[in-house]
Design a protein around this motif. Structure first.
Motif, PDB file in Angstrom:
ATOM      1  N   ASN A   1     -29.331  70.023  33.652  1.00 21.48           N
ATOM      2  CA  ASN A   1     -30.902  69.449  34.407  1.00 21.48           C
ATOM      3  C   ASN A   1     -31.983  69.820  33.864  1.00 21.48           C
ATOM      4  O   ASN A   1     -33.078  69.732  33.835  1.00 21.48           O
ATOM      5  CB  ASN A   1     -30.605  69.354  35.697  1.00 21.48           C
ATOM      6  N   CYS A   2     -31.619  70.709  33.084  1.00 19.87           N
ATOM      7  CA  CYS A   2     -33.022  71.256  31.988  1.00 19.87           C
ATOM      8  C   CYS A   2     -33.358  70.636  30.669  1.00 19.87           C
ATOM      9  O   CYS A   2     -32.741  69.965  29.727  1.00 19.87           O
ATOM     10  CB  CYS A   2     -32.507  72.543  31.597  1.00 19.87           C
ATOM     11  N   LYS A   3     -34.565  69.596  31.103  1.00 20.65           N
ATOM     12  CA  LYS A   3     -34.845  68.111  30.468  1.00 20.65           C
ATOM     13  C   LYS A   3     -35.443  69.203  29.198  1.00 20.65           C
ATOM     14  O   LYS A   3     -35.807  70.321  29.017  1.00 20.65           O
ATOM     15  CB  LYS A   3     -35.453  67.511  30.719  1.00 20.65           C
ATOM     16  N   VAL A   4     -35.444  68.047  27.864  1.00 16.17           N
ATOM     17  CA  VAL A   4     -36.402  69.086  26.657  1.00 16.17           C
ATOM     18  C   VAL A   4     -37.216  68.127  25.574  1.00 16.17           C
ATOM     19  O   VAL A   4     -36.645  66.747  25.491  1.00 16.17           O
ATOM     20  CB  VAL A   4     -35.117  69.476  25.338  1.00 16.17           C
ATOM     21  N   TYR A   5     -38.540  68.550  26.020  1.00 12.44           N
ATOM     22  CA  TYR A   5     -39.575  68.044  25.179  1.00 12.44           C
ATOM     23  C   TYR A   5     -39.663  67.624  23.694  1.00 12.44           C
ATOM     24  O   TYR A   5     -39.206  68.893  23.361  1.00 12.44           O
ATOM     25  CB  TYR A   5     -40.835  68.100  25.940  1.00 12.44           C
ATOM     26  N   PHE A   6     -40.393  66.618  22.607  1.00  9.15           N
ATOM     27  CA  PHE A   6     -41.202  67.562  21.836  1.00  9.15           C
ATOM     28  C   PHE A   6     -42.602  67.004  21.455  1.00  9.15           C
ATOM     29  O   PHE A   6     -42.927  65.707  21.830  1.00  9.15           O
ATOM     30  CB  PHE A   6     -39.858  66.432  20.642  1.00  9.15           C
ATOM     31  N   GLU A   7     -42.904  68.396  20.458  1.00  7.25           N
ATOM     32  CA  GLU A   7     -44.192  68.355  20.965  1.00  7.25           C
ATOM     33  C   GLU A   7     -44.912  67.989  18.995  1.00  7.25           C
ATOM     34  O   GLU A   7     -44.385  68.933  18.409  1.00  7.25           O
ATOM     35  CB  GLU A   7     -45.091  69.707  21.022  1.00  7.25           C
ATOM     36  N   PRO A   8     -44.881  67.181  18.842  1.00  6.88           N
ATOM     37  CA  PRO A   8     -45.171  66.213  17.507  1.00  6.88           C
ATOM     38  C   PRO A   8     -46.294  67.141  16.803  1.00  6.88           C
ATOM     39  O   PRO A   8     -46.240  67.277  16.098  1.00  6.88           O
ATOM     40  CB  PRO A   8     -45.308  64.955  17.865  1.00  6.88           C
ATOM     41  N   LEU A   9     -47.346  66.957  17.806  1.00  2.00           N
ATOM     42  CA  LEU A   9     -48.404  67.952  17.037  1.00  2.00           C
ATOM     43  C   LEU A   9     -48.255  70.209  16.754  1.00  2.00           C
ATOM     44  O   LEU A   9     -48.841  70.463  15.847  1.00  2.00           O
ATOM     45  CB  LEU A   9     -49.779  68.312  17.946  1.00  2.00           C
TER      46      LEU A   9
END
Length: 437
Positions: A280-288
């Motif tokens: 339940n550890c969600k993962v984001y992405f930062e395009p900048l």
């Protein structure tokens, strides 16, 4: 104006809307493929024809349609926090990186992040002066830097050794040949701090630094710029980026410790990310949050890298089954990878021979393939380019003119990638010796 900017649409609803559109494309593809099915069935039978067309057109078409609509509906949440003073640690695993480690450390020293940055360089059984060069660069650039040694070869051993002495709540992993743009660390941290508490990691955007070198680097530039970045944006949209890549990603230290750090795997970052999602550890992405890395310059090294990635995916399947993922997003995103080996096998042993046959006037396979794959591929790449151009403009970066690499990427990349991926699957199936370089 994007649709999602005018009306708020919950992510779960966007998810099913995108599937509905992809399913309509799937049905349209079946309708258009009826003559193809009929012709191919006369040669190899109905069932084999359906399987082949599914691997070549239906499955890739569904995924591409889903991605295009998802990107059109995507609206990156605005940052709630624009800077931070939280201390963090950057872990850099090195093996024989004496020529590049100083540049990597120089760019860390130029970050606009206001918090303390502690750098831990792990000399992983180097036979050159990596440790000495790192220490000297740390002094030259006035970094809070520590060099430790890990004699057991393997990135997982190096990173776990460093993790055991980390005393900050935030941890970044960075490859020794990767250079950070000035705001990369700040944007990565602010994305994490602006996100819900269940977000435990954020992957940065890794692009190609040595793209002018030769044909192989030119084609990889577009893969990183369009393909990899857009796929990560899609996955981050659904809070399930499948690879918080070791080259440049941010993690919560507690989340790393909870899953036991990095596994002894050739795709240690893939396995790590899938285990995070399972917990339940969600993962984001930062395009900048952009970093530039060196990619393989020879075909042999390219094959080794991409076969490692394919092998790492199989390792992740062994550790974490898609149906055991806790969210519908993670189950779908990891589950789609189950079809890649089949699709790569079809491309390798059917589509490529079909392409050769087409040169001799036999269009049983390739002639119909373009009806389904090429138009949507061009639309997909246009949408991806549109988004990536906006990212570059906001960072004050310019897109290099690389038309040869672009057309080679769109028209021929799969010809190289599918056989290489099949080789990676075979390596893992036969448990062949791991080769990192």
């Amino acid at each position: 104006m994007k649709i999602s900017e005018k009306y708020y649409i919950p992510v779960i609803l966007k998810f099913w809307v995108c599937h509905a559109f992809a399913f309509l494309w799937f049905l349209f593809s079946i309708y258009l493929s009826l003559p193809w099915i009929n012709d191919l069935s006369n040669i190899i039978g109905f069932v084999p024809s359906i399987l082949i067309i599914a691997g070549i057109a239906y499955f890739p078409g569904y995924l591409n349609a889903f991605m295009v609509v998802s990107l059109l509906l995507d609206k990156q949440p605005k940052l709630k926090i624009h800077n931070s003073t939280k201390p963090l640690s950057i872990l850099i695993s090195c093996k024989n990186e004496e020529n590049g480690i100083a540049d990597t450390l120089k760019y860390i020293s130029q970050q606009d992040y206001e918090g303390e940055i502690k750098v831990i360089v792990i000399d992983n059984a180097s036979t050159d002066e990596t440790a000495i060069r790192a220490l000297q660069a740390g002094q030259d650039f006035k970094l809070n830097l520590k060099v430790i040694c890990e004699e057991r070869p393997g990135k997982n051993f190096a990173l776990n050794h460093a993790l055991s002495i980390v005393d900050t709540s935030l941890v970044i992993t960075l490859d020794a040949d990767t250079l950070l743009t000035r705001s990369a660390v700040r944007l990565l941290v602010c994305r994490l701090l602006s996100a819900p508490t269940e977000i435990c990691a954020v992957a940065g955007a890794v692009l190609v630094r040595n793209s002018r070198k030769n044909f192989w680097t030119k084609i990889q530039e577009w893969d990183y710029f369009l393909g990899i970045a857009s796929i990560k944006r899609l996955q981050g949209f659904y809070q399930g980026t499948l690879v918080a890549q070791g080259a440049f990603s941010l993690y919560k230290r507690d989340a790393l410790l909870k899953i036991g750090g990095w596994d002894d795997a050739i795709g240690e970052d893939i396995v790590l990310t899938w285990k995070m999602l399972q917990n339940n550890c969600k993962v984001y992405f930062e395009p900048l949050a952009v970093a530039f890395t060196d990619v393989p310059e020879s075909f042999v090294h390219f094959v080794r890298q991409r076969s490692r990635w394919a092998r790492g995916m199989i390792e992740a399947f062994k550790q974490v089954k898609p149906w055991n993922q806790p969210t519908v997003f993670a189950r779908y995103l990891t589950g789609t990878n189950l079809f890649f080996p089949f699709s790569d096998l079809v491309y390798t042993f059917v589509w490529i021979p079909g392409l050769i046959l087409a040169f001799f006037g036999h269009y049983y396979i390739v002639g119909a393939t373009f009806i389904f794959v090429l138009p949507l591929a061009l639309i997909t790449n246009y949408v991806m380019y549109h988004y990536q151009r906006k990212v570059f403009q906001s960072l004050g970066l310019k897109i290099r003119k690389n038309l040869l690499g672009f057309f080679a990427y769109v028209l021929t990349y799969q010809i190289f990638m599918s056989p290489i991926s099949v080789w990676g699957y075979t390596q893992e199936f036969l448990q062949l010796k791991r080769v990192w370089k």
